[in-house]
Design a protein around this motif. Structure first.
Motif, PDB file in Angstrom:
ATOM      1  N   THR A   1       0.673   1.890   1.229  1.00 32.33           N
ATOM      2  CA  THR A   1      -0.954   1.707   0.734  1.00 32.33           C
ATOM      3  C   THR A   1      -1.537   2.760   0.478  1.00 32.33           C
ATOM      4  N   LEU A   2      -2.250   2.882  -0.704  1.00 35.16           N
ATOM      5  CA  LEU A   2      -3.305   3.881  -0.942  1.00 35.16           C
ATOM      6  C   LEU A   2      -4.274   4.142  -0.072  1.00 35.16           C
ATOM      7  N   THR A   3      -4.344   5.478   0.549  1.00 34.16           N
ATOM      8  CA  THR A   3      -5.200   5.654   1.160  1.00 34.16           C
ATOM      9  C   THR A   3      -6.641   6.121   0.638  1.00 34.16           C
ATOM     10  N   TYR A   4      -6.722   7.223  -0.208  1.00 33.26           N
ATOM     11  CA  TYR A   4      -7.639   7.676  -0.830  1.00 33.26           C
ATOM     12  C   TYR A   4      -7.320   8.359  -2.214  1.00 33.26           C
ATOM     13  N   ILE A   5      -8.405   8.549  -2.816  1.00 37.91           N
ATOM     14  CA  ILE A   5      -8.534   9.471  -4.187  1.00 37.91           C
ATOM     15  C   ILE A   5      -9.477  10.282  -4.048  1.00 37.91           C
ATOM     16  N   ASN A   6      -9.355  11.419  -4.254  1.00 37.83           N
ATOM     17  CA  ASN A   6     -10.488  12.505  -4.377  1.00 37.83           C
ATOM     18  C   ASN A   6     -11.180  12.319  -5.885  1.00 37.83           C
ATOM     19  N   PRO A   7     -12.320  11.870  -6.131  1.00 36.21           N
ATOM     20  CA  PRO A   7     -12.761  11.504  -7.301  1.00 36.21           C
ATOM     21  C   PRO A   7     -13.058  12.817  -8.297  1.00 36.21           C
TER      22      PRO A   7
ATOM     23  N   ILE B   1       3.850   6.733  -8.339  1.00 34.54           N
ATOM     24  CA  ILE B   1       3.133   5.415  -7.666  1.00 34.54           C
ATOM     25  C   ILE B   1       2.768   4.684  -8.728  1.00 34.54           C
ATOM     26  N   SER B   2       2.857   3.302  -8.472  1.00 31.68           N
ATOM     27  CA  SER B   2       2.679   2.316  -9.486  1.00 31.68           C
ATOM     28  C   SER B   2       1.598   1.239  -8.626  1.00 31.68           C
ATOM     29  N   CYS B   3       0.659   0.738  -9.435  1.00 36.98           N
ATOM     30  CA  CYS B   3       0.175  -0.372  -9.068  1.00 36.98           C
ATOM     31  C   CYS B   3       1.023  -1.748  -8.965  1.00 36.98           C
ATOM     32  N   THR B   4       0.442  -2.700  -7.995  1.00 41.14           N
ATOM     33  CA  THR B   4       1.252  -4.074  -8.120  1.00 41.14           C
ATOM     34  C   THR B   4       0.585  -5.093  -8.180  1.00 41.14           C
ATOM     35  N   ASN B   5       1.166  -6.198  -8.383  1.00 37.15           N
ATOM     36  CA  ASN B   5       0.483  -7.727  -8.232  1.00 37.15           C
ATOM     37  C   ASN B   5       1.431  -8.642  -7.700  1.00 37.15           C
ATOM     38  N   ASN B   6       1.101  -9.713  -7.523  1.00 40.27           N
ATOM     39  CA  ASN B   6       2.176 -10.687  -7.073  1.00 40.27           C
ATOM     40  C   ASN B   6       2.670 -10.478  -5.587  1.00 40.27           C
ATOM     41  N   LEU B   7       1.770 -10.083  -4.714  1.00 40.66           N
ATOM     42  CA  LEU B   7       2.409  -9.753  -3.430  1.00 40.66           C
ATOM     43  C   LEU B   7       2.806 -11.255  -2.684  1.00 40.66           C
ATOM     44  N   SER B   8       3.955 -10.586  -1.959  1.00 39.48           N
ATOM     45  CA  SER B   8       4.697 -11.661  -1.085  1.00 39.48           C
ATOM     46  C   SER B   8       4.666 -11.012   0.443  1.00 39.48           C
TER      47      SER B   8
ATOM     48  N   LYS C   1       3.460  -3.033 -11.537  1.00 42.08           N
ATOM     49  CA  LYS C   1       2.710  -3.094 -12.843  1.00 42.08           C
ATOM     50  C   LYS C   1       2.852  -2.021 -13.735  1.00 42.08           C
ATOM     51  N   PHE C   2       2.295  -0.742 -13.441  1.00 40.39           N
ATOM     52  CA  PHE C   2       2.516   0.311 -14.226  1.00 40.39           C
ATOM     53  C   PHE C   2       2.031   1.511 -13.317  1.00 40.39           C
ATOM     54  N   VAL C   3       2.751   2.678 -13.847  1.00 42.93           N
ATOM     55  CA  VAL C   3       2.674   4.078 -13.006  1.00 42.93           C
ATOM     56  C   VAL C   3       1.143   4.386 -13.160  1.00 42.93           C
ATOM     57  N   ILE C   4       0.549   4.792 -11.998  1.00 42.34           N
ATOM     58  CA  ILE C   4      -0.869   5.477 -11.995  1.00 42.34           C
ATOM     59  C   ILE C   4      -0.834   6.837 -11.433  1.00 42.34           C
ATOM     60  N   GLY C   5       0.349   7.353 -11.150  1.00 43.29           N
ATOM     61  CA  GLY C   5       0.376   8.582 -10.597  1.00 43.29           C
ATOM     62  C   GLY C   5       1.667   9.331 -10.321  1.00 43.29           C
ATOM     63  N   ASP C   6       1.757  10.606  -9.868  1.00 46.48           N
ATOM     64  CA  ASP C   6       2.942  11.251  -9.648  1.00 46.48           C
ATOM     65  C   ASP C   6       2.685  12.139  -8.271  1.00 46.48           C
ATOM     66  N   PHE C   7       3.787  12.521  -7.719  1.00 50.79           N
ATOM     67  CA  PHE C   7       3.850  13.298  -6.608  1.00 50.79           C
ATOM     68  C   PHE C   7       5.106  13.922  -6.339  1.00 50.79           C
ATOM     69  N   HIS C   8       4.910  15.083  -5.532  1.00 50.92           N
ATOM     70  CA  HIS C   8       6.040  15.786  -5.069  1.00 50.92           C
ATOM     71  C   HIS C   8       5.754  16.161  -3.573  1.00 50.92           C
TER      72      HIS C   8
ATOM     73  N   ASN D   1      -0.985  13.238  -7.829  1.00 51.45           N
ATOM     74  CA  ASN D   1      -2.366  13.124  -8.652  1.00 51.45           C
ATOM     75  C   ASN D   1      -2.407  11.914  -9.381  1.00 51.45           C
ATOM     76  N   VAL D   2      -3.548  11.170  -9.432  1.00 55.59           N
ATOM     77  CA  VAL D   2      -3.773  10.071 -10.225  1.00 55.59           C
ATOM     78  C   VAL D   2      -4.027  10.350 -11.575  1.00 55.59           C
ATOM     79  N   SER D   3      -3.337   9.770 -12.624  1.00 59.71           N
ATOM     80  CA  SER D   3      -3.643  10.093 -13.950  1.00 59.71           C
ATOM     81  C   SER D   3      -3.873   8.783 -14.834  1.00 59.71           C
ATOM     82  N   ASN D   4      -3.813   7.815 -14.450  1.00 59.54           N
ATOM     83  CA  ASN D   4      -3.882   6.446 -15.285  1.00 59.54           C
ATOM     84  C   ASN D   4      -4.877   5.346 -14.460  1.00 59.54           C
ATOM     85  N   LEU D   5      -5.750   5.781 -13.812  1.00 57.21           N
ATOM     86  CA  LEU D   5      -6.472   4.800 -12.995  1.00 57.21           C
ATOM     87  C   LEU D   5      -8.126   4.856 -13.247  1.00 57.21           C
ATOM     88  N   ASP D   6      -8.730   3.693 -13.737  1.00 55.29           N
ATOM     89  CA  ASP D   6     -10.301   3.931 -13.690  1.00 55.29           C
ATOM     90  C   ASP D   6     -10.789   3.782 -12.320  1.00 55.29           C
TER      91      ASP D   6
END
Length: 282
Positions: free
Chosen positions: A92-98, A125-132, A149-156, A166-171
């Protein structure tokens, strides 16, 4: 915050994923060299093993925990053991520094067997739907699964308190902003967690802070919590795998992130102070 993520990563090393009879390898061992030839990819591993002699003892340089040493085995053992350099799972995503678009998730390190904080070559990291949800019960921690769904960020970075990147594809316009609580602002009593539900919305659920460790230096399990929200307990039975990193809100501030469940009572669990999670390696 509270989004269930699919986490995919390529590891820096080939890692042992199972154990077999007469093998010196343990789950989580990282392979560094075979017969003094470096292993930088899975293709390196396949190529080197393919030219080994069947009846000769093979020298394999491995890393286990923080120790590096040589093991001896046969070519047959290397062909039978399952090695790979890929991982995939949910958290689960904890935080994003805006301001910086840097994110934190998971709340604990990604480990494999004896290898703690497994080194990451590249992760996404990718966002998801249809949780089970497979519910937790006494003695058995459940789990979350979902569709990517689709990739929203990368990490090392794989730290003591989770992954960072870093998040790069999330409004972020629709996300509510929370201040980060200091250690002395965390108190016993009512709080809430934010977690994606089966309708793909991030929703608040009631919990209680039932214990606080007075920590002077970064450490895990600083906050003990209890899930009291009847709706969440009905859906999950308590804390399940995939909820690691779930943010905790108290007095309109983020105070921590879920990191561990109690197997014998999955309605109870531990969280890491958000201060440690935000500051580590920042």
């Amino acid at each position: 915050m509270g989004n269930v993520l699919q986490i995919d990563a390529e590891l820096k090393n080939i890692v042992v994923r199972n154990e077999i009879d007469n093998s010196p390898f343990k789950i989580g061992d990282s392979l560094l060299k075979i017969e003094n030839k470096s292993i930088d990819s899975f293709q390196d591993f396949i190529s080197i093993v393919s030219i080994l002699n069947n009846n000769e003892s093979v020298n394999v340089l491995v890393k286990r925990d923080n120790s590096i040493f040589t093991l001896k085995c046969s070519k047959e053992i290397l062909e039978k053991i399952r090695f790979n350099n890929l991982i995939s799972g949910f958290a689960t995503l904890t935080y994003i520094n805006p301001v910086t678009n840097k994110f934190g998730a998971v709340g604990h390190p990604i480990n494999i067997g004896n290898t703690k904080k497994i080194p990451i070559k590249s992760g996404y990291i990718s966002c998801t739907n249809n949780l089970s949800i497979k519910k937790s019960s006494k003695g058995c921690v459940g789990c979350v699964s979902a569709d990517k769904k689709f990739v929203i960020g990368d990490f090392h970075s794989n730290t003591n308190f989770g992954i960072k990147g870093n998040v790069s594809n999330l409004d972020l316009c629709s996300y509510k902003k929370y201040k980060v609580a200091s250690l002395d602002e965390v108190k016993l009593g009512k709080a809430q967690i934010i977690l994606q539900d089966t309708d793909n919305k991030c929703k608040k659920y009631n919990i209680e802070v039932v214990g606080i460790e007075k920590q002077r230096r970064p450490a895990s399990k600083g906050i003990k919590i209890k899930i009291v929200d009847k709706e969440l307990l009905r859906q999950t039975g308590g804390i399940v795998q995939g909820m690691s990193g779930t943010p905790i809100i108290q007095d309109d501030k983020i105070i921590g992130a879920i990191s561990h469940a109690l197997e014998n009572n999955p309605a109870m669990g531990y969280a890491v102070h958000i201060k440690w999670m935000v500051e580590e390696n920042s």
